[in-house]
Design a protein around this motif. Structure first.
Motif, PDB file in Angstrom:
ATOM      1  N   UNK A 274       0.845  -1.193   0.000  1.00 39.82           N
ATOM      2  CA  UNK A 274       0.000   0.000   0.000  1.00 39.82           C
ATOM      3  C   UNK A 274       0.879   1.241   0.000  1.00 39.82           C
ATOM      4  N   UNK A 275       0.480   2.301  -0.718  1.00 42.90           N
ATOM      5  CA  UNK A 275       1.289   3.524  -0.732  1.00 42.90           C
ATOM      6  C   UNK A 275       1.213   4.261   0.599  1.00 42.90           C
TER       7      UNK A 275
ATOM      8  N   UNK B 254       3.832   8.275  -1.266  1.00 36.90           N
ATOM      9  CA  UNK B 254       5.108   7.609  -1.541  1.00 36.90           C
ATOM     10  C   UNK B 254       4.853   6.148  -1.866  1.00 36.90           C
ATOM     11  N   UNK B 255       5.586   5.641  -2.874  1.00 37.67           N
ATOM     12  CA  UNK B 255       5.481   4.239  -3.274  1.00 37.67           C
ATOM     13  C   UNK B 255       6.893   3.693  -3.495  1.00 37.67           C
TER      14      UNK B 255
ATOM     15  N   UNK C  54      -3.018   4.990  -7.189  1.00 37.81           N
ATOM     16  CA  UNK C  54      -2.852   3.829  -8.064  1.00 37.81           C
ATOM     17  C   UNK C  54      -1.994   4.181  -9.275  1.00 37.81           C
ATOM     18  N   UNK C  55      -2.211   5.386  -9.785  1.00 38.65           N
ATOM     19  CA  UNK C  55      -1.392   5.810 -10.931  1.00 38.65           C
ATOM     20  C   UNK C  55       0.088   5.864 -10.551  1.00 38.65           C
ATOM     21  N   UNK C  56       0.380   6.394  -9.356  1.00 44.60           N
ATOM     22  CA  UNK C  56       1.774   6.482  -8.932  1.00 44.60           C
ATOM     23  C   UNK C  56       2.380   5.093  -8.761  1.00 44.60           C
TER      24      UNK C  56
ATOM     25  N   UNK D 148       3.211   3.976 -12.202  1.00 41.28           N
ATOM     26  CA  UNK D 148       4.372   4.747 -12.649  1.00 41.28           C
ATOM     27  C   UNK D 148       5.655   4.222 -12.005  1.00 41.28           C
ATOM     28  N   UNK D 149       5.607   3.900 -10.721  1.00 41.36           N
ATOM     29  CA  UNK D 149       6.806   3.401 -10.045  1.00 41.36           C
ATOM     30  C   UNK D 149       7.229   2.045 -10.595  1.00 41.36           C
ATOM     31  N   UNK D 150       6.254   1.200 -10.942  1.00 43.55           N
ATOM     32  CA  UNK D 150       6.596  -0.114 -11.506  1.00 43.55           C
ATOM     33  C   UNK D 150       7.288   0.037 -12.854  1.00 43.55           C
TER      34      UNK D 150
END
Length: 608
Positions: free
Chosen positions: A264-265, A309-310, A341-343, A346-348
C-alpha cells in the motif's frame, strides 16, 4: 344561443294557456328574437372589444330585446326582472365591461321607470351593475392566475436550470477526469518509451519526477535509491534542499521494506488524524516534523501538507531498491485513490526502466573490458607501443567532441580507436618488431593489418555498426593514396579520418626501436605538411586548435585554422553539412576516386 334559450323560456309558460294575450306576447317576443338573431348572424364583429358601429348596434339590440321582455312580462311577474341581470352579464362578457355597464344603466333605468323605486327593483338594478363588473373581476382573477402560473413556471424553470447546471458541472468534472486520465496515460507511455530511448540513469530519474509532478498535480517529487545500505536522494524537483535532506534523514531502509511488504502507498493529507492513517501511521511518525503531527509550526521550506510515496520495484523483484515521493497537491487537497494507483503503476514502469539501464550499463562495461583486454593483448607483442591504443582513443574522442559529434558517434569512435590495430595480431614479429625502416615487401605485409583487423571484427556481432569500416580505413588518405582501398575525401568514414590523425600524432611523438620520438611542435609541423593530402584539412586544423598549434607554413592550413578557430569561439561545430558513411557522419566532400594516382606511403613512412 342565450337569445334562443330566453325565447324558449318566454314562450314555454304560455304554450298551454288559453289566454290569447299572453300567448301573443310570447310569440311577439320570439319573433323579435328571431329577427335579432338573423341580423346578428349577418353582422361581423372583430375579435377585439373596441367600440364600433356594428358592436354598438348588437349591444343596443340585445338591450332593447331585454327591455321588450321586461315591458311585456315583468308587470305580470316581477321576478322576471332578474333577466336584466343575465343580459347585463352576457353583454359585459361578450362586448366588454364598458358596454355591459351601458346596458346595466339602460335596463336599470327602465326597471325603475316601470317598476318604481321599491326594494325588489333597486336590488335587481344594483345586481345588474354588479354583473357588469364581473368581467373586470374575472380579468383580474386571470391576471392573478397567470402571475401564479408564471411564478410556478419560473420555479420549474429555476429548478430545471439548477438540474442542468448540476449535470453540466458533473459532465465537466467527468471531462476533466478523462483529460487527467489521458495525461496520466501519456505519462506512462513516456516512461515506457524510456525503456528503449533513455540511456542515462540521471535523465530517466529526472523524467520520472517531472512526470509524477505533472500528472499528479504535485508541487514537488523526489526519488531515493538504496545505495550502500542507505536511501539517498538522487533526483528531485520543486523541493528545497532542506526538505530533501529532512526526507532523506527520516527515510530508513526499514521504511522501504515495510512499504514494499504492505503493498500500500504511504498516504497523508491535511486534516488526517494519526489514528486513522492505517498501517503506516508508525512510518508517518518519522515525518512528524514535516507533517506537523508534533504540533510545532513548520517552516515554509520544510512544510508537507500532502504526501504520497510508493516503493520502486518491478513485479519480479523480491525487494524494492528505491522510493518515489510526491508532495503537496497544487489544489491543496489529499491525493486521491486514483492518483495513488497511478503512482504505483508509474513506479513499476520506472523500476523496469531503471533496472534496464543498469543492466545495459553493466553489459556495456563488461563489453568494454573485453575490448580493452583484446587491445592490451595486441600491445603485449610490442613494448614500444605500450598504451598507444589508449592515447589514440583519448585523442580521437577529444577531436570528436570538439567538432560536436553526439554521444553515440563518439562511443563508436572510441571503440574503433581502441581496436584500430587489432589486425597486427596476424602480423609476423619479424616485421612488427623490426628495429629499422621497413622494406617495400615488409611494408606491404604491414599494410595488411588494416584489412585483417576488419576481418577479425566482422565476426563480433555485438560491436556497434561502423566499427569495422573505421578500423579498415584508418590508413586511408584524404587525397586517395592510402590503403587498403585507396578511397578519398568523404568516402572515408569520419571516424577513420579522426583516428588517422590521432594515430599519426601518437606514433610521431613516442619512441620507436629505430628512432626517438619527435617533440610535439615538430610533430605538428610535420603533420601540417600533410594538410589536404594525407589529412582532412578541417579535422587537422581542429586538432591544431586543441593542441594550441598555429600553422605557419601551409597556406591552406593557415586559412582553414583561423576559420575553424573562429567557429569554435562562436560555439559552432565542424560537423555541419557533412555526409554520412557507414552510419557515421562523413567529412568534407571529395572526388569520386576514379582515375586515382598510385597509393603513397603515409607521412614519414611510419608503420602506423
Amino acid at each position: 344561443m342565450y337569445a334562443a334559450l330566453s325565447a324558449f323560456a318566454i314562450i314555454a309558460p304560455y304554450l298551454e294557456t288559453t289566454e290569447m294575450d299572453s300567448l301573443f306576447r310570447g310569440l311577439l317576443l320570439a319573433g323579435a328574437y328571431c329577427v335579432f338573431l338573423i341580423l346578428h348572424s349577418l353582422t361581423r364583429l372583430s375579435e377585439s372589444t373596441h367600440l364600433n358601429f356594428a358592436r354598438l348596434g348588437v349591444v343596443g339590440g340585445e338591450t332593447v330585446l331585454a327591455m321588450l321582455y321586461l315591458g311585456l312580462f315583468a308587470p305580470l311577474e316581477p321576478a322576471l326582472r332578474s333577466v336584466s341581470i343575465l343580459v347585463t352579464l352576457l353583454v359585459a362578457l361578450e362586448h366588454g365591461p364598458k358596454l355591459g355597464l351601458f346596458s346595466a344603466i339602460c335596463l336599470g333605468a327602465f326597471n325603475l321607470w316601470q317598476g318604481g323605486f321599491h326594494g325588489g327593483t333597486l336590488i335587481v338594478t344594483c345586481a345588474s351593475f354588479a354583473a357588469a363588473a364581473i368581467p373586470v373581476i374575472l380579468d383580474q382573477a386571470e391576471v392573478l392566475r397567470r402571475q401564479l402560473r408564471g411564478q410556478d413556471e419560473f420555479n420549474q424553470l429555476d429548478k430545471a436550470y439548477h438540474i442542468a447546471r448540476r449535470e453540466t458541472t458533473k459532465r465537466h468534472e467527468n471531462e476533466q477526469e478523462l483529460y487527467q486520465e489521458r495525461r496520466r496515460f501519456e505519462g506512462l507511455v513516456d516512461i515506457a518509451q524510456g525503456l528503449v530511448q533513455i540511456r542515462e540513469q540521471e535523465q530517466l530519474l529526472q523524467r520520472i519526477v517531472d512526470v509524477a509532478t505533472d500528472q499528479l498535480n504535485a508541487r514537488g517529487a523526489l526519488v531515493l535509491l538504496l545505495q550502500d545500505g542507505k536511501l539517498r536522494a538522487r533526483t528531485e524537483t520543486g523541493l528545497s534542499a532542506m526538505m530533501v535532506q529532512a526526507i532523506e534523514q527520516a527515510t530508513e531502509p526499514s521504511v522501504l521494506k515495510e512499504l514494499f511488504r504492505s503493498g500500500a502507498p504511504l498516504h497523508y493529507g491535511v486534516g488526517d488524524e494519526l489514528p486513522e492513517l492505517g498501517i503506516h501511521r508508525a512510518i508517518l511518525k518519522r515525518f512528524s516534523h514535516l507533517l506537523g503531527l508534533d504540533g510545532e509550526r513548520r517552516p515554509a521550506d520544510r512544510r508537507v501538507d500532502q504526501l504520497l510515496a510508493v516503493p520502486l520495484a518491478s513485479a519480479q523483484d523480491r525487494q524494492a531498491f528505491g522510493l518515489l515521493f510526491v508532495l503537496n497537491h497544487t489544489m491543496d487537497h489529499s491525493f486521491t485513490e486514483a492518483e495513488a494507483k497511478y503512482l504505483q503503476v508509474l513506479s513499476t514502469n520506472s523500476a523496469v526502466a531503471l533496472k534496464n539501464i543498469l543492466f545495459t550499463a553493466e553489459l556495456e562495461r563488461s563489453h568494454w573490458e573485453l575490448i580493452q583486454a583484446l587491445a592490451q593483448a595486441i600491445e603485449a607483442k610490442d613494448s614500444y607501443t605500450s598504451n598507444h591504443v589508449g592515447r589514440v582513443r583519448d585523442i580521437s574522442v577529444e577531436i570528436a567532441r570538439t567538432i560536436g559529434l553526439d554521444r553515440d558517434a563518439i562511443k563508436v569512435i572510441a571503440i574503433s580507436a581502441t581496436l584500430h590495430d587489432v589486425g597486427k595480431i596476424s602480423t609476423p614479429d619479424s616485421v612488427l618488431l623490426k628495429p629499422g625502416p621497413l622494406t617495400d615487401e615488409e611494408y606491404e605485409i604491414m599494410k595488411q593489418h588494416a584489412e585483417n583487423g576488419a576481418q577479425i571484427l566482422r565476426g563480433i556481432l555485438s560491436l556497434p555498426e561502423g566499427v569495422e569500416p573505421m578500423v579498415r580505413h584508418h590508413h586511408e588518405r584524404w587525397d586517395g593514396k592510402g590503403y587498403p582501398q585507396g578511397i578519398q575525401g568523404a568516402q572515408i568514414p569520419l571516424g577513420a579520418q579522426i583516428i588517422s590523425i590521432a594515430d599519426c600524432f601518437d606514433a610521431m611523438t613516442y619512441d620507436r626501436p629505430y628512432r626517438k620520438g619527435f617533440p610535439v611542435q615538430e610533430a605538428l609541423k610535420r603533420m601540417e605538411m600533410g594538410c589536404g593530402t594525407q589529412f582532412n584539412p578541417k579535422l587537422l586544423c581542429a586538432f591544431f586548435a586543441i593542441q594550441g598549434y598555429v600553422p605557419e607554413t601551409e597556406p591552406s592550413a593557415i586559412s582553414t585554422y583561423h576559420d575553424i578557430l573562429g567557429k569554435l569561439r562562436l560555439g559552432t561545430h565542424l560537423g555541419e553539412g557533412v555526409k554520412t558513411t557507414q552510419g557515421i557522419p562523413g567529412g568534407a566532400t571529395g572526388s569520386s576516386g576514379e582515375g586515382r594516382e598510385p597509393m603513397a606511403k603515409p607521412l614519414l613512412l611510419e608503420r602506423n
